[in-house]
Design a protein around this motif. Sequence first.
Motif, PDB file in Angstrom:
ATOM      1  N   GLU A 255       0.814  -1.211   0.000  1.00 27.60           N
ATOM      2  CA  GLU A 255       0.000   0.000   0.000  1.00 27.60           C
ATOM      3  C   GLU A 255       0.848   1.262   0.000  1.00 27.60           C
ATOM      4  OE1 GLU A 255      -2.599  -0.419   3.318  1.00 27.60           O
ATOM      5  OE2 GLU A 255      -3.653  -2.164   2.475  1.00 27.60           O
ATOM      6  N   GLN A 256       2.042   1.207   0.552  1.00 24.46           N
ATOM      7  CA  GLN A 256       2.915   2.376   0.580  1.00 24.46           C
ATOM      8  C   GLN A 256       3.864   2.322  -0.611  1.00 24.46           C
ATOM      9  OE1 GLN A 256       4.725   3.044   4.369  1.00 24.46           O
ATOM     10  NE2 GLN A 256       5.878   4.841   3.713  1.00 24.46           N
ATOM     11  N   ARG A 257       3.934   3.402  -1.354  1.00 23.05           N
ATOM     12  CA  ARG A 257       4.756   3.424  -2.570  1.00 23.05           C
ATOM     13  C   ARG A 257       6.241   3.481  -2.202  1.00 23.05           C
ATOM     14  NH1 ARG A 257       1.136   4.005  -7.074  1.00 23.05           N
ATOM     15  NH2 ARG A 257      -0.841   3.430  -6.109  1.00 23.05           N
ATOM     16  N   PHE A 258       7.050   2.744  -2.965  1.00 21.87           N
ATOM     17  CA  PHE A 258       8.480   2.698  -2.693  1.00 21.87           C
ATOM     18  C   PHE A 258       9.258   2.578  -3.993  1.00 21.87           C
ATOM     19  CE2 PHE A 258       6.845  -1.628  -2.443  1.00 21.87           C
ATOM     20  CZ  PHE A 258       7.704  -2.332  -3.258  1.00 21.87           C
ATOM     21  N   GLU A 259      10.545   2.833  -3.904  1.00 19.03           N
ATOM     22  CA  GLU A 259      11.481   2.550  -4.987  1.00 19.03           C
ATOM     23  C   GLU A 259      12.329   1.350  -4.571  1.00 19.03           C
ATOM     24  OE1 GLU A 259      11.479   3.983  -7.816  1.00 19.03           O
ATOM     25  OE2 GLU A 259      10.599   5.972  -7.549  1.00 19.03           O
ATOM     26  N   GLU A 260      12.774   0.593  -5.569  1.00 15.50           N
ATOM     27  CA  GLU A 260      13.544  -0.619  -5.262  1.00 15.50           C
ATOM     28  C   GLU A 260      14.656  -0.799  -6.285  1.00 15.50           C
ATOM     29  OE1 GLU A 260      12.828  -5.487  -5.070  1.00 15.50           O
ATOM     30  OE2 GLU A 260      11.131  -4.106  -5.102  1.00 15.50           O
ATOM     31  N   MET A 261      15.801  -1.256  -5.815  1.00 11.80           N
ATOM     32  CA  MET A 261      16.873  -1.679  -6.718  1.00 11.80           C
ATOM     33  C   MET A 261      17.340  -3.056  -6.282  1.00 11.80           C
ATOM     34  SD  MET A 261      19.902   0.893  -5.376  1.00 11.80           S
ATOM     35  CE  MET A 261      21.178   0.229  -6.445  1.00 11.80           C
ATOM     36  N   GLU A 262      17.732  -3.865  -7.255  1.00 12.74           N
ATOM     37  CA  GLU A 262      18.090  -5.245  -6.932  1.00 12.74           C
ATOM     38  C   GLU A 262      19.319  -5.670  -7.722  1.00 12.74           C
ATOM     39  OE1 GLU A 262      15.215  -8.718  -6.343  1.00 12.74           O
ATOM     40  OE2 GLU A 262      15.925  -9.051  -8.387  1.00 12.74           O
ATOM     41  N   TYR A 263      20.189  -6.417  -7.050  1.00 15.51           N
ATOM     42  CA  TYR A 263      21.341  -7.017  -7.711  1.00 15.51           C
ATOM     43  C   TYR A 263      21.257  -8.534  -7.604  1.00 15.51           C
ATOM     44  CZ  TYR A 263      23.491  -2.461  -8.127  1.00 15.51           C
ATOM     45  OH  TYR A 263      23.754  -1.162  -8.473  1.00 15.51           O
ATOM     46  N   ALA A 264      21.636  -9.214  -8.685  1.00 15.82           N
ATOM     47  CA  ALA A 264      21.716 -10.671  -8.698  1.00 15.82           C
ATOM     48  C   ALA A 264      23.194 -11.047  -8.671  1.00 15.82           C
ATOM     49  CB  ALA A 264      21.044 -11.235  -9.943  1.00 15.82           C
ATOM     50  N   VAL A 265      23.626 -11.700  -7.608  1.00 24.52           N
ATOM     51  CA  VAL A 265      25.027 -12.104  -7.462  1.00 24.52           C
ATOM     52  C   VAL A 265      25.082 -13.623  -7.378  1.00 24.52           C
ATOM     53  CG1 VAL A 265      25.571  -9.950  -6.280  1.00 24.52           C
ATOM     54  CG2 VAL A 265      25.004 -11.968  -4.925  1.00 24.52           C
ATOM     55  N   PRO A 266      26.221 -14.238  -7.682  1.00 22.08           N
ATOM     56  CA  PRO A 266      26.303 -15.698  -7.553  1.00 22.08           C
ATOM     57  C   PRO A 266      25.852 -16.126  -6.156  1.00 22.08           C
ATOM     58  CG  PRO A 266      28.273 -14.851  -8.622  1.00 22.08           C
ATOM     59  CD  PRO A 266      27.495 -13.653  -8.150  1.00 22.08           C
ATOM     60  N   ALA A 267      25.026 -17.166  -6.093  1.00 23.58           N
ATOM     61  CA  ALA A 267      24.458 -17.589  -4.816  1.00 23.58           C
ATOM     62  C   ALA A 267      25.539 -17.889  -3.781  1.00 23.58           C
ATOM     63  CB  ALA A 267      23.568 -18.808  -5.021  1.00 23.58           C
ATOM     64  N   THR A 268      26.677 -18.395  -4.230  1.00 21.84           N
ATOM     65  CA  THR A 268      27.753 -18.721  -3.292  1.00 21.84           C
ATOM     66  C   THR A 268      28.336 -17.468  -2.639  1.00 21.84           C
ATOM     67  OG1 THR A 268      29.285 -18.705  -5.164  1.00 21.84           O
ATOM     68  CG2 THR A 268      28.413 -20.854  -4.462  1.00 21.84           C
ATOM     69  N   GLU A 269      28.183 -16.320  -3.308  1.00 21.04           N
ATOM     70  CA  GLU A 269      28.717 -15.066  -2.773  1.00 21.04           C
ATOM     71  C   GLU A 269      27.653 -14.245  -2.050  1.00 21.04           C
ATOM     72  OE1 GLU A 269      31.944 -14.592  -2.935  1.00 21.04           O
ATOM     73  OE2 GLU A 269      32.054 -16.482  -4.038  1.00 21.04           O
ATOM     74  N   GLY A 270      26.408 -14.751  -2.036  1.00 22.24           N
ATOM     75  CA  GLY A 270      25.317 -13.980  -1.471  1.00 22.24           C
ATOM     76  C   GLY A 270      25.509 -13.569  -0.019  1.00 22.24           C
ATOM     77  N   PRO A 271      25.828 -14.500   0.879  1.00 26.43           N
ATOM     78  CA  PRO A 271      25.993 -14.102   2.278  1.00 26.43           C
ATOM     79  C   PRO A 271      27.080 -13.054   2.482  1.00 26.43           C
ATOM     80  CG  PRO A 271      25.683 -16.473   2.119  1.00 26.43           C
ATOM     81  CD  PRO A 271      25.860 -15.975   0.713  1.00 26.43           C
ATOM     82  N   ALA A 272      28.206 -13.199   1.801  1.00 25.99           N
ATOM     83  CA  ALA A 272      29.285 -12.216   1.944  1.00 25.99           C
ATOM     84  C   ALA A 272      28.849 -10.858   1.415  1.00 25.99           C
ATOM     85  CB  ALA A 272      30.537 -12.700   1.212  1.00 25.99           C
ATOM     86  N   CYS A 273      28.124 -10.867   0.304  1.00 23.12           N
ATOM     87  CA  CYS A 273      27.617  -9.619  -0.258  1.00 23.12           C
ATOM     88  C   CYS A 273      26.652  -8.951   0.714  1.00 23.12           C
ATOM     89  CB  CYS A 273      26.948  -9.893  -1.595  1.00 23.12           C
ATOM     90  SG  CYS A 273      26.365  -8.418  -2.444  1.00 23.12           S
ATOM     91  N   PHE A 274      25.760  -9.740   1.289  1.00 24.64           N
ATOM     92  CA  PHE A 274      24.812  -9.174   2.249  1.00 24.64           C
ATOM     93  C   PHE A 274      25.537  -8.584   3.455  1.00 24.64           C
ATOM     94  CE2 PHE A 274      22.616  -9.829   6.282  1.00 24.64           C
ATOM     95  CZ  PHE A 274      21.589  -8.902   6.131  1.00 24.64           C
ATOM     96  N   ARG A 275      26.531  -9.306   3.982  1.00 26.63           N
ATOM     97  CA  ARG A 275      27.260  -8.793   5.149  1.00 26.63           C
ATOM     98  C   ARG A 275      27.930  -7.462   4.832  1.00 26.63           C
ATOM     99  NH1 ARG A 275      28.403 -14.514   5.779  1.00 26.63           N
ATOM    100  NH2 ARG A 275      27.601 -15.247   7.800  1.00 26.63           N
ATOM    101  N   ALA A 276      28.506  -7.353   3.627  1.00 26.06           N
ATOM    102  CA  ALA A 276      29.165  -6.101   3.238  1.00 26.06           C
ATOM    103  C   ALA A 276      28.136  -4.972   3.126  1.00 26.06           C
ATOM    104  CB  ALA A 276      29.913  -6.291   1.923  1.00 26.06           C
TER     105      ALA A 276
END
Length: 324
Positions: A255-276
């Motif tokens: 219901e609340q309008r928002f903007e979003e951006m998304e990156y697709a990274v190799p799944a094996t690097e996902g946790p490290a990317c999130f932590r950074a």
Amino acid sequence: MSPWTNWSGGVVVPDARVATPADEAAVAETVAGLGPGAVLRAVGSGHSFVPFWGPGDRLLDLRELAGLRAVEGHRVTLGAGTPLHAVGPLLAAHGLALANQGDIDRQTVAGAVATGTHGTGRGLGSLSSMVRRLRLVDGTGAVRVLEDAEGLAAGRVSLGLLGVLTELTLEAVPAYGLHERNVVEDVDATLAALDARLATHRHHEFWWIPREDRCVAKTLDAVELPAAPRLEEIPFGEAGERWGASWQVFPSAREQRFEEMEYAVPATEGPACFRALRAVLRDAFPKLPWPVEYRVVAGDDGWLSPTAGREVAAISVHQDARRD
């Protein structure tokens, strides 16, 4: 002419000329009648956050090209302008469902496919990975059908580059139910459980809320179609559970309008990317109330697909549409 805006309000076409063709023949006529250098863009539901549309563009609204056209076994043919929230009931009437979808169902099926819109779940692809046949009007006004491997690889996530999609055939699955469970926990607990949850549950994702530095972890598991659905939405940021037909449980209200951006990274690097990313946001925007979303999506063969050739972790950042 009056201004046209996308869903979030972040993209504005001030001098919008919007055509609403009644059928594929009218789409072809509109395209064939364009002058040199003219730009024609389909609008779908306008739920994309990127500037597909701009000043001077001719816009095409495909709302009249909607509905279920055919069912052959598990293959279903839909008009390009069919909104995703209508697809569930249409397929349910034939004992079918989409194998996966995201938690927003306001997009049109053509827009969702053309932009690589996805849900989450190890081994489960985006909506575009379900496509088995595409029908479109190319830049000359000619109708083309794509159903060979190379044509589908080019057309699955095409961002409108090949023409205007008018009809899509998708591979559906037998109808099924989903049981949703949300838990609230600290970040370390969520990351420690990530691999096990991805392996154990049909769908898993989590949201991290920077201001609170905690996570909401969500799992969805397939169940028999419930005789007594429980569909009350779980308030965001709270623990809870609900169940129902898959098409009823996948989506959440926005219901609340928002903007979003998304990156697709190799799944094996996902946790490290999130932590950074977490470290950066905690340092620069510690009071941000909007969440970071983490999902996993299977690879596919779409040439322009964010998941082309590999499993990815899709990491999304959100902000109130009224803010930078």
